[in-house]
Design a protein around this motif. Structure first.
Motif, PDB file in Angstrom:
ATOM      1  N   LYS A 118      55.315   0.465  77.598  1.00 10.59           N
ATOM      2  CA  LYS A 118      54.646  -0.357  76.600  1.00 10.59           C
ATOM      3  C   LYS A 118      53.343  -0.870  77.186  1.00 10.59           C
ATOM      4  O   LYS A 118      53.300  -1.278  78.343  1.00 10.59           O
ATOM      5  CB  LYS A 118      55.535  -1.527  76.193  1.00 10.59           C
ATOM      6  CG  LYS A 118      56.794  -1.092  75.487  1.00 10.59           C
ATOM      7  CD  LYS A 118      57.643  -2.275  75.114  1.00 10.59           C
ATOM      8  CE  LYS A 118      58.933  -1.791  74.477  1.00 10.59           C
ATOM      9  NZ  LYS A 118      59.824  -2.894  74.189  1.00 10.59           N
ATOM     10  N   ARG A 120      50.170  -3.527  77.547  1.00 11.89           N
ATOM     11  CA  ARG A 120      50.165  -4.998  77.615  1.00 11.89           C
ATOM     12  C   ARG A 120      50.048  -5.598  76.219  1.00 11.89           C
ATOM     13  O   ARG A 120      50.664  -6.619  75.926  1.00 11.89           O
ATOM     14  CB  ARG A 120      49.011  -5.479  78.486  1.00 11.89           C
ATOM     15  CG  ARG A 120      49.234  -5.238  79.950  1.00 11.89           C
ATOM     16  CD  ARG A 120      48.182  -6.004  80.748  1.00 11.89           C
ATOM     17  NE  ARG A 120      48.253  -5.696  82.136  1.00 11.89           N
ATOM     18  CZ  ARG A 120      48.991  -6.369  83.010  1.00 11.89           C
ATOM     19  NH1 ARG A 120      49.703  -7.384  82.616  1.00 11.89           N
ATOM     20  NH2 ARG A 120      49.010  -6.015  84.276  1.00 11.89           N
ATOM     21  N   GLN A 123      53.431  -5.500  74.643  1.00  4.51           N
ATOM     22  CA  GLN A 123      54.296  -6.502  75.253  1.00  4.51           C
ATOM     23  C   GLN A 123      53.950  -7.898  74.741  1.00  4.51           C
ATOM     24  O   GLN A 123      54.847  -8.693  74.437  1.00  4.51           O
ATOM     25  CB  GLN A 123      54.164  -6.457  76.779  1.00  4.51           C
ATOM     26  CG  GLN A 123      54.729  -5.214  77.414  1.00  4.51           C
ATOM     27  CD  GLN A 123      54.419  -5.119  78.905  1.00  4.51           C
ATOM     28  OE1 GLN A 123      53.676  -5.934  79.443  1.00  4.51           O
ATOM     29  NE2 GLN A 123      54.983  -4.124  79.563  1.00  4.51           N
TER      30      GLN A 123
END
Length: 149
Positions: A118, A120, A123
């Motif tokens: 994933k 940033r 996230q």
């Protein structure tokens, strides 16, 4: 046939001892199993051009860590490709392969179960959604207020 049948218990015990000592099923201590696997690794890699020896610490570590043949062959292919790109004729040794193997293993361990990393941004979006969902559950969040108490 000149085979004698055992007459008493001691003859049976001796026969059993002879059979068990000549049996092809041997129980190997853990150290022997690791050494055997290190030899298998060395043969596998040497057949494909690597310059490795079964007694090298890297091979013993791979054997004890359970590094698979597929992982080793992938590392060897990567090493051969790097040498080819640089037109470097030097042999591929255990240290060079170990760096690639360890890098592969770190990537596999870091990779999430879904198989995708994933970003940033992804996230942060997931974290924000979780935070806002909790805030909404504990009392009306209007989306504009910084501190809500």
């Amino acid at each position: 046939m000149n085979r004698q049948e055992p007459n008493d218990v001691s003859d049976l015990a001796n026969s059993a001892a002879k059979i068990s000592s000549s049996s092809s099923v041997d129980v190997q201590p853990i150290g022997d199993a690791i050494q055997t696997r290190a030899v298998q690794i060395a043969v596998l890699l040497r057949q494909r051009g690597a310059s490795v020896q079964a007694g090298q610490p890297q091979l013993l570590d791979w054997a004890s860590q359970g590094v698979t043949d597929a992982q080793l062959l992938t590392a060897l292919e990567a090493a051969q490709a790097q040498r080819h790109e640089r037109a470097d004729p030097s042999p591929i040794n255990a240290g060079f392969l170990n760096a690639i193997v360890q890098s592969q293993r770190r990537k596999q361990q870091a990779q999430p179960a879904g198989g995708r990393f994933k970003s940033r941004t992804q996230q942060r979006e997931e974290t924000a959604q979780l935070m806002f969902a909790k805030t909404r559950q504990h009392g009306g969040f209007d989306g504009k207020t910084i501190d809500h108490e």
